[in-house]
Design an enzyme around this catalytic site. Sequence first.
Site, PDB file in Angstrom:
ATOM      1  N   TYR A  64      43.845 -13.010   4.451  1.00  0.00           N
ATOM      2  CA  TYR A  64      44.072 -12.022   5.422  1.00  0.00           C
ATOM      3  C   TYR A  64      45.246 -11.764   5.145  1.00  0.00           C
ATOM      4  O   TYR A  64      46.181 -11.136   6.387  1.00  0.00           O
ATOM      5  CB  TYR A  64      43.625 -12.046   6.285  1.00  0.00           C
ATOM      6  CG  TYR A  64      42.045 -12.858   7.485  1.00  0.00           C
ATOM      7  CD1 TYR A  64      41.509 -12.114   7.319  1.00  0.00           C
ATOM      8  CD2 TYR A  64      41.805 -14.409   6.912  1.00  0.00           C
ATOM      9  CE1 TYR A  64      39.665 -12.447   8.038  1.00  0.00           C
ATOM     10  CE2 TYR A  64      40.527 -14.189   7.049  1.00  0.00           C
ATOM     11  CZ  TYR A  64      39.886 -13.288   7.748  1.00  0.00           C
ATOM     12  OH  TYR A  64      38.821 -13.868   7.973  1.00  0.00           O
ATOM     13  N   SER A  65      46.073 -11.705   3.995  1.00  0.00           N
ATOM     14  CA  SER A  65      47.122 -11.839   3.640  1.00  0.00           C
ATOM     15  C   SER A  65      47.699 -10.407   3.397  1.00  0.00           C
ATOM     16  O   SER A  65      47.473  -9.420   2.030  1.00  0.00           O
ATOM     17  CB  SER A  65      47.662 -12.776   2.268  1.00  0.00           C
ATOM     18  OG  SER A  65      48.979 -11.866   1.904  1.00  0.00           O
ATOM     19  N   ASN A  66      48.638 -10.126   4.262  1.00  0.00           N
ATOM     20  CA  ASN A  66      49.523  -8.193   4.356  1.00  0.00           C
ATOM     21  C   ASN A  66      49.936  -8.660   2.854  1.00  0.00           C
ATOM     22  O   ASN A  66      50.223  -7.826   1.915  1.00  0.00           O
ATOM     23  CB  ASN A  66      50.834  -8.503   5.089  1.00  0.00           C
ATOM     24  CG  ASN A  66      50.032  -8.270   5.930  1.00  0.00           C
ATOM     25  OD1 ASN A  66      48.931  -7.613   7.349  1.00  0.00           O
ATOM     26  ND2 ASN A  66      51.243  -8.709   7.403  1.00  0.00           N
ATOM     27  N   HIS A  67      50.926  -9.209   1.879  1.00  0.00           N
ATOM     28  CA  HIS A  67      50.835  -9.177   0.720  1.00  0.00           C
ATOM     29  C   HIS A  67      50.012  -9.158  -0.084  1.00  0.00           C
ATOM     30  O   HIS A  67      50.875  -8.174  -1.261  1.00  0.00           O
ATOM     31  CB  HIS A  67      51.935 -10.370   0.895  1.00  0.00           C
ATOM     32  CG  HIS A  67      52.193 -10.827  -0.563  1.00  0.00           C
ATOM     33  ND1 HIS A  67      53.255  -9.859  -1.202  1.00  0.00           N
ATOM     34  CD2 HIS A  67      51.944 -11.738  -2.141  1.00  0.00           C
ATOM     35  CE1 HIS A  67      53.677 -10.210  -2.745  1.00  0.00           C
ATOM     36  NE2 HIS A  67      52.612 -11.360  -3.018  1.00  0.00           N
ATOM     37  N   LEU A  68      49.028  -9.636  -0.190  1.00  0.00           N
ATOM     38  CA  LEU A  68      47.769  -9.728  -0.890  1.00  0.00           C
ATOM     39  C   LEU A  68      47.734  -8.294  -1.272  1.00  0.00           C
ATOM     40  O   LEU A  68      47.315  -7.226  -2.539  1.00  0.00           O
ATOM     41  CB  LEU A  68      46.865 -10.164  -1.108  1.00  0.00           C
ATOM     42  CG  LEU A  68      46.518 -12.065  -1.648  1.00  0.00           C
ATOM     43  CD1 LEU A  68      45.583 -12.368  -1.218  1.00  0.00           C
ATOM     44  CD2 LEU A  68      46.863 -11.990  -2.757  1.00  0.00           C
TER      45      LEU A  68
END
Length: 308
Positions: A64-68
């Site tokens: 659920y990574s914003n960065h990815l």
Amino acid sequence: MPTAPILQDLAEPAAERRGVRLRLLRDDWQHPELPGNKWRKLQYNLLAAREQGQNTLLTFGGAYSNHLAAVAAAGRLQGFRAIGVVRGEEAEALSPTLQQCRADGMQLHFVSREAYRRRHDPAWVAELLTALGPAYVLPEGGTNTLALRGVAELVQELDEAGEAYDALAVACGTGGTLAGLLTGLDGRRQAVGVAALKGADWLAAEVDALTEQAVGRRYTNYHLHHGAHFGGYASYSTELLGFIEEFYLRHRVVLDPVYTGKLLVGTLQLIEAGYFAPGSTVVAVHTGGLQGWAGFQQRFGSYPPAAV
């Protein structure tokens, strides 16, 4: 990029009682697909990747990574191939975040949680590059010296716009955004970091190490608030979700349960406790992160605010 900063006054009862002007910096509006601190952290890294002749970005994150999500979007927009090393085995149904990453062209490489713990190990990263091909490596969360340089520009933009304030407040995961703000402020005003993780006693040392690496000094003009983590990273409660809904109804601003919801709760806690002097202006930075709502809704069902 960048546009002039957009600040929204927040008429919050706690702030009015304490004589504090609370404002929200809508940094989530700075870039349509890479909102807030994600674009700021990436912009100089993308320039460095081009200067090094790299056409592939490799980075790390959870489902659920914003960065990815940001790196995948940046790859599509800026013409880079992107590889996401994802923590955990591949699920039968991908999270909405990973679905969007794949739609943006990111190659997903799943590794066990045990292997993922080696993401800071140069030897393991070298093995990944041997297997997946040469790439410009971005750390988990995107925090490095170049990222701090991008975040620091937020302070410059506020100054150039003539905005007066006494303190900047931001949510903290790994501390990179707070560290970048500190290098931009350079001791001139106060900064507050609201920890999104439980037991983040290491965070001050991490912030100090980042600023020392970036500009050769540590700063004392900041405070870390640990009272609004609601159980830890990506943890939430009925209280937090209720606050996010009520905040939306009052201000028509959508917050997320991972970072910005905790930021506003923590900032209001500090205001109520008298941390900021009467007459102060406090600017809370909305760093985006709203793509994560799709994952919460997938796991737990729909939840207000309906604007998400």
